[in-house]
Design a protein around this motif. Structure first.
Motif, PDB file in Angstrom:
ATOM      1  N   VAL A 182       0.589  -1.172   0.113  1.00 42.62           N
ATOM      2  CA  VAL A 182      -0.375   0.282   0.298  1.00 42.62           C
ATOM      3  C   VAL A 182       1.009   1.126   0.262  1.00 42.62           C
ATOM      4  CG1 VAL A 182      -1.643   1.085   1.635  1.00 42.62           C
ATOM      5  CG2 VAL A 182      -2.132  -1.212   1.270  1.00 42.62           C
ATOM      6  N   ILE A 183       1.278   0.986   0.864  1.00 41.91           N
ATOM      7  CA  ILE A 183       2.904   2.478   0.535  1.00 41.91           C
ATOM      8  C   ILE A 183       3.495   2.465  -0.754  1.00 41.91           C
ATOM      9  CG2 ILE A 183       4.623   2.866   1.898  1.00 41.91           C
ATOM     10  CD1 ILE A 183       3.905   2.018   4.140  1.00 41.91           C
ATOM     11  N   ALA A 184       3.981   1.207  -0.730  1.00 43.31           N
ATOM     12  CA  ALA A 184       4.164   1.435  -2.647  1.00 43.31           C
ATOM     13  C   ALA A 184       3.767   2.274  -3.434  1.00 43.31           C
ATOM     14  CB  ALA A 184       4.463   0.367  -3.534  1.00 43.31           C
ATOM     15  N   PHE A 185       2.071   2.090  -3.485  1.00 41.78           N
ATOM     16  CA  PHE A 185       1.319   2.492  -3.973  1.00 41.78           C
ATOM     17  C   PHE A 185       0.618   3.647  -3.449  1.00 41.78           C
ATOM     18  CE2 PHE A 185       1.678  -1.058  -6.914  1.00 41.78           C
ATOM     19  CZ  PHE A 185       1.828  -0.448  -7.823  1.00 41.78           C
ATOM     20  N   SER A 186       1.445   3.962  -2.474  1.00 42.92           N
ATOM     21  CA  SER A 186       0.404   5.841  -1.778  1.00 42.92           C
ATOM     22  C   SER A 186       0.490   6.601  -2.120  1.00 42.92           C
ATOM     23  CB  SER A 186       1.652   5.955  -1.148  1.00 42.92           C
ATOM     24  OG  SER A 186       2.478   6.812  -1.491  1.00 42.92           O
ATOM     25  N   GLY A 187      -1.281   6.347  -1.980  1.00 48.30           N
ATOM     26  CA  GLY A 187      -2.175   8.048  -2.813  1.00 48.30           C
ATOM     27  C   GLY A 187      -1.534   9.396  -1.688  1.00 48.30           C
ATOM     28  N   LYS A 188      -2.918   9.757  -1.188  1.00 46.95           N
ATOM     29  CA  LYS A 188      -3.120  10.737  -0.386  1.00 46.95           C
ATOM     30  C   LYS A 188      -2.548  10.418   1.165  1.00 46.95           C
ATOM     31  CE  LYS A 188      -6.844  13.405  -3.360  1.00 46.95           C
ATOM     32  NZ  LYS A 188      -7.753  13.542  -2.899  1.00 46.95           N
ATOM     33  N   PHE A 189      -1.948  10.705   1.842  1.00 46.72           N
ATOM     34  CA  PHE A 189      -1.290  10.798   3.026  1.00 46.72           C
ATOM     35  C   PHE A 189      -2.775  10.414   4.096  1.00 46.72           C
ATOM     36  CE2 PHE A 189      -0.020  11.355   7.504  1.00 46.72           C
ATOM     37  CZ  PHE A 189       0.868  10.492   7.483  1.00 46.72           C
ATOM     38  N   VAL A 190      -3.762  10.582   3.862  1.00 47.06           N
ATOM     39  CA  VAL A 190      -4.818  10.784   4.722  1.00 47.06           C
ATOM     40  C   VAL A 190      -5.260   9.367   4.179  1.00 47.06           C
ATOM     41  CG1 VAL A 190      -6.392  11.034   6.188  1.00 47.06           C
ATOM     42  CG2 VAL A 190      -4.774  12.199   5.829  1.00 47.06           C
ATOM     43  N   SER A 191      -5.178   9.399   3.284  1.00 45.41           N
ATOM     44  CA  SER A 191      -6.225   7.605   3.063  1.00 45.41           C
ATOM     45  C   SER A 191      -5.290   6.707   2.568  1.00 45.41           C
ATOM     46  CB  SER A 191      -6.904   7.974   2.057  1.00 45.41           C
ATOM     47  OG  SER A 191      -5.603   8.205   0.739  1.00 45.41           O
ATOM     48  N   LEU A 248      -3.422   6.273   5.316  1.00 44.76           N
ATOM     49  CA  LEU A 248      -3.034   5.932   6.220  1.00 44.76           C
ATOM     50  C   LEU A 248      -4.131   4.898   6.898  1.00 44.76           C
ATOM     51  CD1 LEU A 248      -0.833   6.398   9.028  1.00 44.76           C
ATOM     52  CD2 LEU A 248      -1.762   8.379   9.309  1.00 44.76           C
ATOM     53  N   LEU A 249      -5.537   5.877   6.681  1.00 45.08           N
ATOM     54  CA  LEU A 249      -6.560   5.361   6.935  1.00 45.08           C
ATOM     55  C   LEU A 249      -6.852   3.516   6.210  1.00 45.08           C
ATOM     56  CD1 LEU A 249      -9.003   7.614   7.028  1.00 45.08           C
ATOM     57  CD2 LEU A 249      -8.592   6.572   8.379  1.00 45.08           C
ATOM     58  N   PHE A 250      -6.060   3.295   5.529  1.00 51.22           N
ATOM     59  CA  PHE A 250      -6.414   2.653   4.778  1.00 51.22           C
ATOM     60  C   PHE A 250      -5.550   1.604   4.939  1.00 51.22           C
ATOM     61  CE2 PHE A 250      -5.850  -0.980   1.347  1.00 51.22           C
ATOM     62  CZ  PHE A 250      -7.438  -1.452   0.668  1.00 51.22           C
ATOM     63  N   VAL A 251      -4.567   1.729   5.379  1.00 51.49           N
ATOM     64  CA  VAL A 251      -3.614   0.717   6.076  1.00 51.49           C
ATOM     65  C   VAL A 251      -3.761   0.461   7.803  1.00 51.49           C
ATOM     66  CG1 VAL A 251      -1.136   0.951   7.082  1.00 51.49           C
ATOM     67  CG2 VAL A 251      -0.982   1.807   5.084  1.00 51.49           C
ATOM     68  N   PHE A 252      -4.258   1.545   8.197  1.00 54.27           N
ATOM     69  CA  PHE A 252      -4.870   1.145   9.910  1.00 54.27           C
ATOM     70  C   PHE A 252      -6.278  -0.007   9.178  1.00 54.27           C
ATOM     71  CE2 PHE A 252      -8.006   1.875  13.184  1.00 54.27           C
ATOM     72  CZ  PHE A 252      -7.250   1.662  14.092  1.00 54.27           C
ATOM     73  N   CYS A 253      -7.418   0.566   8.962  1.00 52.66           N
ATOM     74  CA  CYS A 253      -8.153   0.441   8.758  1.00 52.66           C
ATOM     75  C   CYS A 253      -8.046  -1.425   7.601  1.00 52.66           C
ATOM     76  CB  CYS A 253      -9.059   0.473   7.576  1.00 52.66           C
ATOM     77  SG  CYS A 253      -9.887   1.639   8.168  1.00 52.66           S
ATOM     78  N   GLY A 254      -7.235  -1.317   6.832  1.00 51.71           N
ATOM     79  CA  GLY A 254      -7.176  -2.583   5.807  1.00 51.71           C
ATOM     80  C   GLY A 254      -5.775  -3.526   7.255  1.00 51.71           C
TER      81      GLY A 254
END
Length: 183
Positions: A105-114, A116-122
């Motif tokens: 996910v970080i390698a294909f990162s998007g906006k910082f908040v999204s 972070l939220l996707f990493v946490f929720c996933g």
């Protein structure tokens, strides 16, 4: 001159590889340092929490289920209907899968908040599904002991890695910097 041309041509791919491997190496290093706090006979805290949560899930279906920490090694025994059906070891806690998920996910990162939220929720989703996976595997091994190897080595790894793959696809298509934007 030719090398520079290829570097420019493949720059997005090289950036992806570098960020993926740097994240993966950093998180793996941090996790290994965490594990180094426990000797060969002591269970790590994350795996204990996974065991305790697995017991709670099992008890939703039967009161005759328990998780017992082993005195002979760093694992927890899963007792289902008075039978020792499985053990939970450090590798069962899904941290290595979560590290792989986060790195991608970080390698294909998007906006910082999204991101972070996707990493946490996933990561939370993977943790919960892993606990359910261990509970289901334990119950199925009790009922179908002859199928233990296919359940443990094929079906359940396929299920957890399948979820990781679906999350990755969802991330790339909806939130990453490479997601198609409707104009």
């Amino acid at each position: 001159m030719i090398l520079k041309h290829y570097f420019i041509l493949y720059k997005p791919f090289l950036i992806f590889l570098a960020s993926f491997f740097l994240t993966y190496i950093l998180l793996t290093f941090l996790y290994q340092n965490y594990l180094n706090n426990f000797d060969d006979q002591k269970m790590d805290t994350i795996t204990k929490i996974v065991g305790n949560n697995t017991e709670k899930v099992l008890r939703l279906f039967t009161q005759d289920a328990s998780i017992q920490e082993s005195s002979s090694g760093p694992y927890m025994k899963v007792i289902y209907n008075q039978k020792y059906v499985a053990r939970i070891i450090e590798g069962c806690n899904a941290i290595s899968i979560i590290i792989l998920f986060i790195s991608f996910v970080i390698a294909f990162s998007g906006k910082f908040v999204s991101t972070l939220l996707f990493v946490f929720c996933g990561s939370f989703l993977l943790y919960v599904l892993n606990v359910i996976r261990i509970a289901a595997l334990s119950a199925l091994i009790f009922h179908f002991p002859n199928q233990e190897s296919i359940l443990h080595e094929v079906f359940f790894p396929l299920s957890i890695y399948g979820v990781v793959f679906i999350l990755w696809l969802f991330w790339i298509r909806k939130f990453s910097k490479y997601a198609r934007k409707n104009t």
